[in-house]
Design an enzyme around this catalytic site. Structure first.
Site, PDB file in Angstrom:
ATOM      1  N   ILE A 295       0.830  -1.205   0.000  1.00  0.00           N
ATOM      2  CA  ILE A 295       0.000   0.000   0.000  1.00  0.00           C
ATOM      3  C   ILE A 295       0.863   1.252   0.000  1.00  0.00           C
ATOM      4  CG2 ILE A 295      -1.626   1.376   1.367  1.00  0.00           C
ATOM      5  CD1 ILE A 295      -2.906  -1.229   2.287  1.00  0.00           C
TER       6      ILE A 295
ATOM      7  N   PHE B  48       2.618   1.911  -3.471  1.00  0.00           N
ATOM      8  CA  PHE B  48       1.810   2.391  -4.591  1.00  0.00           C
ATOM      9  C   PHE B  48       1.046   3.675  -4.286  1.00  0.00           C
ATOM     10  CE2 PHE B  48       2.559  -1.976  -5.930  1.00  0.00           C
ATOM     11  CZ  PHE B  48       2.864  -1.782  -7.274  1.00  0.00           C
ATOM     12  N   GLU B  49       0.754   3.936  -3.033  1.00  0.00           N
ATOM     13  CA  GLU B  49       0.120   5.208  -2.703  1.00  0.00           C
ATOM     14  C   GLU B  49       1.154   6.333  -2.713  1.00  0.00           C
ATOM     15  OE1 GLU B  49      -2.931   5.799  -2.525  1.00  0.00           O
ATOM     16  OE2 GLU B  49      -3.804   3.793  -2.321  1.00  0.00           O
ATOM     17  N   GLY B  50       2.349   6.039  -2.168  1.00  0.00           N
ATOM     18  CA  GLY B  50       3.375   7.063  -2.085  1.00  0.00           C
ATOM     19  C   GLY B  50       3.023   8.109  -1.026  1.00  0.00           C
TER      20      GLY B  50
ATOM     21  N   ARG C 215      -0.077  -2.066  -9.728  1.00  0.00           N
ATOM     22  CA  ARG C 215      -0.598  -2.372  -8.389  1.00  0.00           C
ATOM     23  C   ARG C 215      -1.419  -3.655  -8.402  1.00  0.00           C
ATOM     24  NH1 ARG C 215      -3.041   1.774  -3.995  1.00  0.00           N
ATOM     25  NH2 ARG C 215      -3.618   0.236  -2.400  1.00  0.00           N
TER      26      ARG C 215
END
Length: 217
Positions: free
Chosen positions: A11, A14-16, A136
């Protein structure tokens, strides 16, 4: 079922991290590690700025909420790895998205082999396929598939009365004995016994192979 470190890292990857509020690809105000107002406090508005430590705390609360939401939707037990892949998916598409998805249908139907493929159908935002979502979904699919490979389904032991294999073998042996008793020739009787025993063994092997194929082994 609990969130694993691998799932949490997925998470975060990919969210950063973004310290300042921004609009995501579909125009929703977002901050930290993909936090939106729909997930709860803090409300994300233009100009909001948070520290990385605050983002970590917000992420922990959000993931916990999504984990509880995913668990409420599941009708079957899954491994921690499988659960983590589903939480990551729900964190991205929302619990509503998971609820109406074929992903959840496959999981609750114990069709675990279909889940990675169905995860990878969710790669669009605003009607457009996004490379980030493609990557993702591939990562979530890999996490779920890897976890599925080590899940050992409990074997169901049938009572002797319900076992087709046992009854088939018993019938074959009984026929062999009867045939031997009725036969006037010992040699012919022995031949019949051997042939019937071979047939029974072949039937047992066939049923075993059929069972293994049905279980996906």
């Amino acid at each position: 079922m609990k969130m694993t470190e691998d799932g949490l890292l997925l998470i975060k990857q990919f969210e950063g991290f973004r310290a300042k509020a921004y609009r995501d690809p579909v125009g929703i105000w977002t901050i930290g590690y993909g936090h939106t107002s729909m997930a709860g406090a803090p409300e994300v508005v233009s100009g909001l700025v948070i520290s990385k430590a605050e983002a970590e705390d917000i992420l922990a609360r959000d993931v916990d909420a999504f984990a509880r939401g995913v668990q409420a939707l599941l009708r079957v037990d899954v491994s921690d790895g499988q659960f983590s892949a589903l939480v990551s998916f729900a964190y991205n598409v929302g619990l509503g998205g998971l609820k109406k998805s074929s992903v959840l249908t496959a999981v609750n139907g114990r069709d675990f082999a279909a889940v990675p493929r169905r995860l990878q159908l969710w790669t669009k935002a605003g009607g457009q396929v996004l490379p980030g979502l493609v990557r993702r979904r591939a990562a979530e699919a890999a996490l779920f598939a890897q976890a599925s490979a080590v899940v050992v389904q409990p074997s169901v032991v049938k009572p002797v009365q319900q076992s087709k294999t046992v009854w088939s073998a018993a019938v074959v042996m009984l026929l062999a004995v009867v045939q031997a008793w009725l036969s006037a020739s010992v040699k012919v009787a022995m031949l019949c016994v051997l042939l019937l025993m071979a047939a029974g063994l072949g039937l047992i092997i066939f049923e075993r192979l059929k069972k293994l194929k049905e279980e996906g082994l």
